[in-house]
Scaffold this active site. Structure first.
Site, PDB file in Angstrom:
ATOM      1  N   GLU A  85       0.848  -1.204   0.000  1.00  0.00           N
ATOM      2  CA  GLU A  85       0.000   0.000   0.000  1.00  0.00           C
ATOM      3  C   GLU A  85       0.881   1.251   0.000  1.00  0.00           C
ATOM      4  OE1 GLU A  85      -3.149  -0.026  -0.372  1.00  0.00           O
ATOM      5  OE2 GLU A  85      -3.699  -2.093   0.088  1.00  0.00           O
ATOM      6  N   CYS A 149      -7.254  -1.355   8.601  1.00  0.00           N
ATOM      7  CA  CYS A 149      -5.950  -1.393   7.933  1.00  0.00           C
ATOM      8  C   CYS A 149      -5.526   0.018   7.537  1.00  0.00           C
ATOM      9  CB  CYS A 149      -6.015  -2.279   6.689  1.00  0.00           C
ATOM     10  SG  CYS A 149      -6.181  -4.024   7.079  1.00  0.00           S
TER      11      CYS A 149
END
Length: 209
Positions: A85, A149
């Site tokens: 990410e 998350c």
């Protein structure tokens, strides 16, 4: 002169929803067995899927370990690859956590920037790791999902001025087993540390060769 040991903190998440066994924590425990080499002190933590705990715990981990890098690992039911990410987002948190709580403001940090990028070049990490011939596919994402998350990633990036990373893993067996995920994390994090070291050398020498 011996290099001082570097502290690296890696977190996985506890169970939530249908994920009664959270692949992220299993993967982190596998990584702990493998280690990150002699120069790194690896500290692993299991984070409960609770917004308020995250807000308290992340700053505490930075304070306790002064880590070189913090890597958060989470599971995504939609993922079929190991996904790096690039950034964390501040707004849009509406999903209830394990305590049936959700931030009233729907954001991580009041008046914080809309998103924060990691200082680690995830494209470069992905390219490098892919050339190493792992039996795991690694991809890139710019949306960590607006749940715990993403919330954890943003909180950590804010705390660390970008010295954090987030890795999403698929559920166990879909398609990777715990051992494959642990090894993938090991290679990915070693590559991240390598990059940080090189970028710091350039910074500390004022960019001169």
């Amino acid at each position: 002169m011996e290099q001082p040991r570097k502290a690296v903190v890696v977190t996985g998440f506890g169970p939530f929803g249908e994920h009664t066994v959270n692949a992220s924590w299993i993967a982190v425990q596998e990584l702990e067995k493998l280690g990150l080499g002699d120069s790194v002190d690896l500290h692993v933590y299991e984070i409960p899927v609770e917004y308020q705990t995250v807000q308290r715990l992340i700053p505490a981990l930075w304070e306790k370990h002064s880590p070189q890098l913090v890597v958060h690992v989470g599971v995504s039911g939609m993922a079929t690859t190991v996904t790096l990410e690039k950034c964390g987002h501040n707004n849009g948190y509406k999903g209830l956590d394990n305590c049936l709580f959700c931030p009233g403001s729907h954001c991580c940090v009041e008046d914080g920037p809309e998103y924060i990028d990691s200082i680690i070049d995830m494209d470069a990490v992905c390219k490098k790791v892919t050339t190493l011939g792992l039996d795991v596919t690694v991809t890139i994402s710019q949306d960590a999902g607006r749940y715990l998350c993403d919330f954890t990633y943003y909180t950590s990036l804010y705390q660390s001025h970008g010295r954090s990373a987030f890795v999403h893993v698929p559920p166990l067996g879909k398609p990777y087993n715990a051992d494959q995920l642990g090894r993938a994390l090991q290679v990915i994090i070693e590559e991240m540390l390598d990059m940080l070291e090189h970028s710091e050398e350039q910074i500390s020498y004022g960019g001169q060769h």
